[in-house]
Design a protein around this motif. Structure first.
Motif, PDB file in Angstrom:
ATOM      1  N   ASN A  58       0.787  -1.195  -0.048  1.00  0.00           N
ATOM      2  CA  ASN A  58      -0.014  -0.117  -0.024  1.00  0.00           C
ATOM      3  C   ASN A  58       0.722   1.363  -0.010  1.00  0.00           C
ATOM      4  OD1 ASN A  58      -2.310  -1.587   0.123  1.00  0.00           O
ATOM      5  ND2 ASN A  58      -2.574  -1.339   2.308  1.00  0.00           N
ATOM      6  N   TYR A  59       1.879   1.072   0.174  1.00  0.00           N
ATOM      7  CA  TYR A  59       2.999   2.325   0.075  1.00  0.00           C
ATOM      8  C   TYR A  59       3.493   2.939  -0.923  1.00  0.00           C
ATOM      9  CZ  TYR A  59       3.757   1.964   5.248  1.00  0.00           C
ATOM     10  OH  TYR A  59       3.477   1.896   6.642  1.00  0.00           O
ATOM     11  N   ALA A  60       3.584   4.104  -1.222  1.00  0.00           N
ATOM     12  CA  ALA A  60       4.179   4.905  -2.374  1.00  0.00           C
ATOM     13  C   ALA A  60       5.766   4.720  -2.003  1.00  0.00           C
ATOM     14  CB  ALA A  60       3.610   6.206  -2.690  1.00  0.00           C
ATOM     15  N   MET A  61       6.470   4.285  -2.811  1.00  0.00           N
ATOM     16  CA  MET A  61       7.943   4.411  -2.429  1.00  0.00           C
ATOM     17  C   MET A  61       8.605   5.202  -3.359  1.00  0.00           C
ATOM     18  SD  MET A  61       7.908   2.156   0.211  1.00  0.00           S
ATOM     19  CE  MET A  61       9.707   1.773   0.328  1.00  0.00           C
ATOM     20  N   TYR A 114      21.989   7.925  -2.014  1.00  0.00           N
ATOM     21  CA  TYR A 114      20.785   7.614  -2.521  1.00  0.00           C
ATOM     22  C   TYR A 114      19.937   7.285  -1.192  1.00  0.00           C
ATOM     23  CZ  TYR A 114      21.791   8.063  -7.316  1.00  0.00           C
ATOM     24  OH  TYR A 114      22.312   8.369  -8.668  1.00  0.00           O
ATOM     25  N   TYR A 115      18.822   7.648  -1.302  1.00  0.00           N
ATOM     26  CA  TYR A 115      17.805   7.536  -0.119  1.00  0.00           C
ATOM     27  C   TYR A 115      16.606   6.822  -0.501  1.00  0.00           C
ATOM     28  CZ  TYR A 115      20.586  10.996   2.427  1.00  0.00           C
ATOM     29  OH  TYR A 115      21.630  11.618   3.440  1.00  0.00           O
ATOM     30  N   CYS A 116      15.916   6.154   0.133  1.00  0.00           N
ATOM     31  CA  CYS A 116      14.603   5.319  -0.054  1.00  0.00           C
ATOM     32  C   CYS A 116      13.659   6.045   0.940  1.00  0.00           C
ATOM     33  CB  CYS A 116      14.791   3.830   0.213  1.00  0.00           C
ATOM     34  SG  CYS A 116      13.296   2.870   0.143  1.00  0.00           S
ATOM     35  N   ALA A 117      12.555   6.264   0.367  1.00  0.00           N
ATOM     36  CA  ALA A 117      11.507   6.884   1.313  1.00  0.00           C
ATOM     37  C   ALA A 117      10.167   6.059   0.807  1.00  0.00           C
ATOM     38  CB  ALA A 117      11.365   8.402   0.835  1.00  0.00           C
ATOM     39  N   ALA A 118       9.311   6.448   1.926  1.00  0.00           N
ATOM     40  CA  ALA A 118       8.012   5.650   1.775  1.00  0.00           C
ATOM     41  C   ALA A 118       6.851   6.634   2.501  1.00  0.00           C
ATOM     42  CB  ALA A 118       7.725   4.343   2.610  1.00  0.00           C
ATOM     43  N   ARG A 119       5.823   6.421   1.817  1.00  0.00           N
ATOM     44  CA  ARG A 119       4.562   7.030   2.705  1.00  0.00           C
ATOM     45  C   ARG A 119       3.396   5.922   2.189  1.00  0.00           C
ATOM     46  NH1 ARG A 119       1.915  13.204   2.372  1.00  0.00           N
ATOM     47  NH2 ARG A 119      -0.032  12.544   3.286  1.00  0.00           N
ATOM     48  N   ALA A 120       2.511   5.695   3.325  1.00  0.00           N
ATOM     49  CA  ALA A 120       1.328   4.829   3.354  1.00  0.00           C
ATOM     50  C   ALA A 120       0.408   5.459   2.439  1.00  0.00           C
ATOM     51  CB  ALA A 120       0.866   4.416   4.500  1.00  0.00           C
ATOM     52  N   GLY A 121      -0.556   4.240   1.542  1.00  0.00           N
ATOM     53  CA  GLY A 121      -1.860   4.691   1.241  1.00  0.00           C
ATOM     54  C   GLY A 121      -1.931   5.789   0.219  1.00  0.00           C
TER      55      GLY A 121
END
Length: 123
Positions: A31-34, A93-100
């Motif tokens: 469900n996360y946007a990455m 380089y970074y990874c990021a996430a936000r739910a839904g």
């Protein structure tokens, strides 16, 4: 909230390839946007690309056609395949996430961040 750990960075020659991985905790990873961002010394954090839903993606013009983002929801992992790299791709380089949600190019959109993995491209 999700815990993110990047890996796969290193030294690569210009024109070569590298694959970064971002492993995430949490049961609802699908469900996360990455997204992937990068930051070179003395520069602001820069959007690289994002993936949301099953396979919707969007890339910065600077990497379009060279970099590909993919995800394996069974492994809670998102990847950044970097091909035909250039010296100007050198950055943390970074990874990021936000739910839904859908992806976004704004770093403030994302709630969770990894610690980063260094990519250095030699000329």
């Amino acid at each position: 909230q999700v815990h993110l750990v990047e890996s796969g960075g290193g030294l690569v020659q210009a024109g070569g390839s590298l694959r970064l991985s971002c492993a995430a905790s949490g049961r609802t990873f699908s469900n996360y946007a990455m997204a992937w961002f990068r930051q070179a010394p003395g520069k602001e954090r820069e959007f690289v690309g994002t993936i949301w839903s099953a396979d919707s993606t969007y890339y910065a013009d600077s990497v379009k056609g060279r970099f590909t983002i993919s995800r394996d929801n069974a492994k809670n992992t998102v990847y950044l395949q970097m091909n035909r790299v250039k010296p100007e791709d050198t950055a943390l380089y970074y990874c990021a996430a936000r739910a839904g949600t859908v992806g976004n190019t704004d770093p403030s959109w994302y709630h969770d961040w990894g610690q980063g993995t260094q990519v250095t491209v030699s000329s």
